[in-house]
Design a protein around this motif. Structure first.
Motif, short mmCIF file in Angstrom:
data_model
loop_
_atom_site.label_atom_id
_atom_site.label_comp_id
_atom_site.label_asym_id
_atom_site.label_seq_id
_atom_site.Cartn_x
_atom_site.Cartn_y
_atom_site.Cartn_z
N SER A 284 7.05 -7.62 -2.69
CA SER A 284 6.93 -6.19 -2.41
C SER A 284 7.94 -5.47 -3.29
N VAL B 184 -2.04 3.74 1.44
CA VAL B 184 -2.09 3.22 2.82
C VAL B 184 -2.57 4.33 3.74
N GLU C 70 7.87 1.00 -1.46
CA GLU C 70 6.95 1.67 -0.54
C GLU C 70 7.58 2.99 -0.12
N GLN D 224 2.24 2.10 -1.69
CA GLN D 224 2.87 0.79 -1.82
C GLN D 224 2.68 0.27 -3.25
N ASP E 127 -3.16 5.29 7.59
CA ASP E 127 -2.82 4.92 8.97
C ASP E 127 -3.75 5.62 9.94
N GLN F 208 -4.58 0.02 10.25
CA GLN F 208 -4.03 0.48 8.97
C GLN F 208 -4.82 -0.15 7.84
N ASN F 209 -5.21 0.65 6.89
CA ASN F 209 -6.00 0.14 5.78
C ASN F 209 -5.35 0.49 4.46
N ARG F 210 -5.50 -0.39 3.46
CA ARG F 210 -4.95 -0.15 2.12
C ARG F 210 -6.09 0.00 1.13
N TYR G 117 -1.16 0.81 -4.02
CA TYR G 117 -2.12 0.99 -2.94
C TYR G 117 -1.83 2.29 -2.19
#
Length: 264
Positions: A62, A113, A65, A55, A115, A120-122, A111
């Motif tokens: 934004s 990402v 992505e 991302q 999953d 979900q973490n960035r 970032y």
């Protein structure tokens, strides 16, 4: 906490360490002239078994992505932003931005990402500060020749002109205005035909917000031409000099003989 949670937590920590070890993890600065293309660098140093999910964002928007073939472009970056899949699989997550605008200036963050089945973490990768500047140049054009101005981008909406002997600005071209027989637009290049001495001055290319995309100082020069009489005169003088050479030799020989003879 179950075992799967701890495994996921360890995996995220490992990825964070790998990404954070990149020399690009600190903020960097880059710049571009408006209307051109720019690349915002980014790299994931960890060796992943599959293409990473990336991302790019600014503070407000934004930007882009990508996850495999799937991609998303922010509204302000439609048809202009990309992280090519071909280089992303190699760990290069650089953002390619085309037709740069003044509004693109600012801080961009990338970032990674991750999953998981339940969340979900960035992970922050890179921060890039982009500066956007206008074009400045000087052109010399001979009287009677054509003057070509590079508009660089479709953002160009207006060209204004200030004569060297005046302080006022006049509109000499407008994208959606009436056609001007004195100029021609092709491939974002505007050509003014057969300029005169009054064409000397400053030309500014403006966008829809009135911002100067480029400023060009135009100097008009007179062509260096020899008049026909001057050419004939030079040829005549050259011919006389050539013809007189044998006669001069005879005179010099005669004087030398008579001046030297009495001393013998």
């Amino acid at each position: 906490m179950d075992r799967r949670y701890w495994i996921s937590l360890c995996l995220l920590q490992w990825l964070a360490n790998c990404v954070g070890s990149s020399p690009l993890s600190s903020a960097i600065h880059t710049s571009s002239k408006v209307g051109l293309s720019v690349v915002l660098p980014c790299a994931v140093t960890s060796h992943l078994d599959h293409p990473p999910h990336i991302q790019w964002q600014t503070v407000q928007d934004s930007v882009f992505e990508r996850m495999g073939e799937e991609q998303f472009q922010g509204e302000a970056y439609k048809h202009r932003a990309d992280v090519p899949e071909a280089i992303l699989v190699q760990g290069n997550c650089s953002l390619f931005l085309q037709d740069v605008r003044f509004s693109d200036a600012g801080i961009y963050k990338s970032y990674l990402v991750v999953d998981e089945s339940s969340f979900q973490n960035r992970i922050f990768i890179q921060s890039v500060h982009l500066s956007v500047v206008d074009h400045k140049s000087t052109k010399y054009v001979e009287t009677g020749k054509d003057l070509t101005l590079d508009l660089y981008t479709n953002q160009a909406q207006l060209v204004i002109f200030q004569n060297s002997n005046d302080t006022a600005w006049a509109v000499v071209w407008e994208r959606d205005g009436d056609k001007n027989n004195k100029c021609h637009l092709s491939n974002n290049k505007l050509t003014f035909k057969s300029v005169t001495a009054s064409s000397a001055g400053m030309y500014k290319v403006l966008d829809s917000e009135g911002l100067a995309l480029s400023t060009v100082k135009v100097l008009i020069t007179e062509p260096v031409l020899l008049r026909e009489s001057q050419v004939l005169e030079r040829k005549t003088l050259l011919g006389k000099a050539t013809m007189s050479t044998p006669f001069l030799k005879i005179i010099i020989t005669f004087l030398t003989f008579h001046l030297v003879l009495p001393f013998n």
